[in-house]
Structures are given as C-alpha cells and as structure tokens.
Scaffold this active site. Structure first.
Site, short mmCIF file in Angstrom:
data_model
loop_
_atom_site.label_atom_id
_atom_site.label_comp_id
_atom_site.label_asym_id
_atom_site.label_seq_id
_atom_site.Cartn_x
_atom_site.Cartn_y
_atom_site.Cartn_z
N ALA A 35 1.75 10.31 1.59
CA ALA A 35 2.74 9.92 0.59
C ALA A 35 3.53 8.67 1.00
O ALA A 35 3.98 7.91 0.14
CB ALA A 35 3.68 11.09 0.33
N HIS A 134 -6.38 16.19 -1.78
CA HIS A 134 -5.43 17.05 -2.53
C HIS A 134 -5.54 16.86 -4.04
O HIS A 134 -4.61 17.19 -4.77
CB HIS A 134 -3.99 16.81 -2.03
CG HIS A 134 -3.76 17.30 -0.64
ND1 HIS A 134 -2.71 16.90 0.16
CD2 HIS A 134 -4.47 18.17 0.13
CE1 HIS A 134 -2.78 17.50 1.34
NE2 HIS A 134 -3.85 18.27 1.35
N CYS A 142 -7.83 24.05 -15.82
CA CYS A 142 -7.46 25.42 -16.18
C CYS A 142 -7.63 26.30 -14.94
O CYS A 142 -8.63 26.17 -14.23
CB CYS A 142 -8.35 25.92 -17.32
SG CYS A 142 -8.03 27.66 -17.72
N CYS A 170 -9.72 28.74 -23.28
CA CYS A 170 -9.66 30.17 -22.94
C CYS A 170 -8.25 30.75 -22.94
O CYS A 170 -8.07 31.95 -22.70
CB CYS A 170 -10.32 30.42 -21.58
SG CYS A 170 -9.28 29.96 -20.18
P1 NAD Z 1 5.15 13.62 3.74
O1 NAD Z 1 6.19 13.48 2.69
O2 NAD Z 1 5.10 14.88 4.51
O3 NAD Z 1 5.31 12.42 4.83
C1 NAD Z 1 5.39 11.08 4.47
C2 NAD Z 1 5.73 10.29 5.72
O4 NAD Z 1 5.68 8.91 5.36
C3 NAD Z 1 7.13 10.57 6.26
O5 NAD Z 1 7.03 10.92 7.63
C4 NAD Z 1 7.88 9.25 6.08
O6 NAD Z 1 8.73 8.94 7.16
C5 NAD Z 1 6.75 8.25 6.02
N1 NAD Z 1 7.05 7.05 5.20
C6 NAD Z 1 7.63 7.03 3.98
N2 NAD Z 1 7.68 5.77 3.50
C7 NAD Z 1 7.14 4.97 4.48
C8 NAD Z 1 6.91 3.58 4.60
N3 NAD Z 1 7.24 2.73 3.61
N4 NAD Z 1 6.36 3.10 5.74
C9 NAD Z 1 6.02 3.95 6.75
N5 NAD Z 1 6.19 5.28 6.69
C10 NAD Z 1 6.75 5.80 5.56
O7 NAD Z 1 3.75 13.29 3.06
P2 NAD Z 1 2.26 13.71 3.45
O8 NAD Z 1 2.09 13.73 4.94
O9 NAD Z 1 1.36 12.89 2.61
O10 NAD Z 1 2.08 15.24 3.00
C11 NAD Z 1 2.72 15.85 1.95
C12 NAD Z 1 1.96 16.11 0.66
O11 NAD Z 1 2.61 15.32 -0.28
C13 NAD Z 1 0.54 15.71 0.53
O12 NAD Z 1 -0.17 16.86 0.31
C14 NAD Z 1 0.46 14.86 -0.78
O13 NAD Z 1 -0.53 15.42 -1.62
C15 NAD Z 1 1.79 15.06 -1.41
N6 NAD Z 1 2.46 13.92 -2.09
C16 NAD Z 1 1.74 12.89 -2.63
C17 NAD Z 1 2.42 11.84 -3.25
C18 NAD Z 1 1.60 10.72 -3.84
O14 NAD Z 1 0.49 10.94 -4.30
N7 NAD Z 1 2.10 9.49 -3.81
C19 NAD Z 1 3.82 11.83 -3.31
C20 NAD Z 1 4.52 12.91 -2.77
C21 NAD Z 1 3.82 13.95 -2.13
#
Ligand code: NAD
Length: 269
Positions: A35, A134, A142, A170
C-alpha cells in the site's frame, strides 16, 4: 555488503549504486509491492502514520470476511466507502512508473502486488508479469456462486439506492473481488508468487509493512534460496535485520533515483 539507513532517510548514491549493480547483474528479480507505493497517488495505506486503520481502527471490520458476511451494516459501510473511494480517480505516481522502468531495464520476472488498485497496470507494467495476490477492486464477486463482473456496474446499483446489492444471478452477498482477512488467497496466484520468489536472486519489497501473511512469507522463501533482500519502506519492518539493503525514505523519490542509477542516467538540470 549491507546498505542501511535511519528511519525517514534515503540511501546514499553509493549505496544506490550497489543495489543498482545487484539489479543489473540479476537473472531473476521479484518485486513485492504494498500500500505504501500508492500513498503518493492519494490512496491511504492501512498501517502507516496516515493509514486508514491507524486513524480509524473500526474500519478494519469492513476488510474482515467474518464481519462482512454476518453484518449488513458492515456491508453497507463497505459499499458507501467503495463508492467514494480515492481509487477511482487515483493515477500512478513516480514510484509506479519507476517499477515499470525497472522491468524494462532489468530482469524483473514477477511483480507481486498486495495492492488492489490496478495502478501497476495503469503505469504500463506488462499485466502478464503481475500477480495481484490480494485481488482487485475493479471487479465485484458473489460469495455464494461463481458470478464475477465489473465493479462499475455494481457501484451504479449502489449509487441508484441499493445499500447492500445482492447477486443478480443467485441472490448471494456481493463483495469486491479482493481478498479479505479470513479469506483464502487464490491458490494458483500464491503458487506462482512462491515459485517466482524461490527462483529469484534479488527480492525487493517496496512500501509494505511485511506484516500480512502469506504475502510476507515470500521474502522468507527468497532468503532461504539465497536471494538478496532489498527493502524500501518508510517504517521499520520485521525483515529489516535480514535485508542486504534498506531505504527508509519516500518511494516516489527513492525509486526514480534507483532507476537513474540502474540506467546510468544523470539527473536532469
Ligand atoms: P501497510 O499499510 O501494512 O504498510 C504500508 C507501509 O508503507 C507502511 O509501513 C508505511 O510506512 C509505508 N509507506 C507509506 N507511504 C510510503 C511512501 N510514500 N514511501 C515509503 N514507504 C511508505 O500495507 P501492506 O503491507 O500493503 O499490507 C496491508 C494490506 O493493505 C494489503 O493486503 C493490501 O491489499 C491492502 N491495501 C491496499 C491498498 C491499495 O491497493 N493501494 C491501500 C490500502 C491497503
């Protein structure tokens, strides 16, 4: 050699050059994105300082299958959030474009993304190299039958007044085609990601807290098979001690700098 930085600090040019050399010489690179790669596109992460769950821990319920199935109010909240999501207007940022460029310049075999936003594809990365471990918000599914269709059509129904739309085939519960907590990953996607990690000689983790399994098991597999581990993430991760190189800066700046080193391109100006 090991390159490492303090929290909030990016690698030096010398350390970036070392990582660039590893990438240029690699036979099979796997990149795991999270993310954090999309926060600079205006999509909040979950656990960063501005994260959706850091600011509102109750929001975690909408991403948990047990609560989603049991409680219509959780589903209504999830659909309200989905309709107004930043994801529909977000565009790829310099970090996404740098990943696409790395795939052009080096032997990137697979990009495993935990992101559900489709921004790697929007940044021009070859869809055949992407594993959306994910799932994706761009489809709805569904939970009772095999129906799956474009998210836009279901969102039109929500906008037209259906607070908790059901499957038209469904009558089952609809959900975005993402993997919620408590839901199994698609076995073929996980197997593909694990195979790629096992065969990689450099494994890069970008913008992920490496706290969500089984995705966080991928760097373990890569390390067991002798790969170098490179982490770019603003906050600490449980894998920092095992990393060959660490960057705690901002991805939208750090990744383009790495691409410039890989391509021996001088900064403009
Ligand atoms: P997480 O939120 O656990 O971790 C994100 C990490 O990115 C944090 O440690 C943060 O410090 C770091 N970070 C944020 N912005 C940054 C930047 N500009 N530069 C460097 N580092 C930065 O996210 P994760 O590990 O992906 O896991 C959580 C779940 O969140 C995943 O399963 C995902 O599917 C879901 N998710 C996805 C999205 C998306 O699709 N954009 C958004 C939110 C959550």
């Amino acid at each position: 050699m090991r390159c490492s930085t303090e929290r909030g600090v990016a690698m030096t040019d010398t350390d970036l050059e070392t990582v660039a050399t590893w990438l240029r010489n690699a036979q099979s690179i796997v990149i795991l994105t999270g993310a954090g790669l999309s926060t600079e596109s205006g999509i909040p992460d979950f656990r960063g300082p501005q994260g959706a769950w850091t600011k509102n821990p109750a929001a975690e319920k909408t991403a948990n299958l047990r609560y989603y199935v049991a409680d219509p109010e959780v589903r209504k909240a999830a659909w309200r959030h989905r309709v107004n999501s930043e994801m529909w207007t977000a565009a790829p940022n310099d970090g996404h474009r740098a990943v696409t460029e790395l795939a052009r310049l080096t032997s990137v075999h697979t990009v495993v993304t935990q992101n559900i936003d489709g921004l790697h594809q929007a940044a021009g990365l070859d869809p055949d190299r992407i594993v959306e471990i994910h799932g994706t918000v761009h489809f709805a599914k569904c939970l009772a039958c095999s129906w799956r269709g474009p998210m836009a059509e279901t969102l039109d129904r929500v906008r037209a007044g259906e607070e908790d739309p059901v499957c038209l085939a469904c009558g089952g519960i609809l959900k975005s085609a993402t993997i919620s907590f408590g839901e199994n990953l698609v076995p073929a996607d996980l197997a593909r990601a694990e195979r790629a990690a096992a065969r990689s000689d450099v494994f890069m983790a970008l913008g992920t807290s490496l706290g969500v399994y089984p995705a966080a098991g991928l760097p373990e597999i890569a390390l067991r098979n002798g790969a170098r581990l490179v982490i770019f993430n603003a906050q600490k991760t449980p894998f920092d001690e095992l990393a060959d190189a660490l960057d705690h800066g901002t991805l939208g700046t750090a990744l383009p700098a790495l691409v410039r080193q890989v391509g021996n391109i001088r900064p403009a100006g």
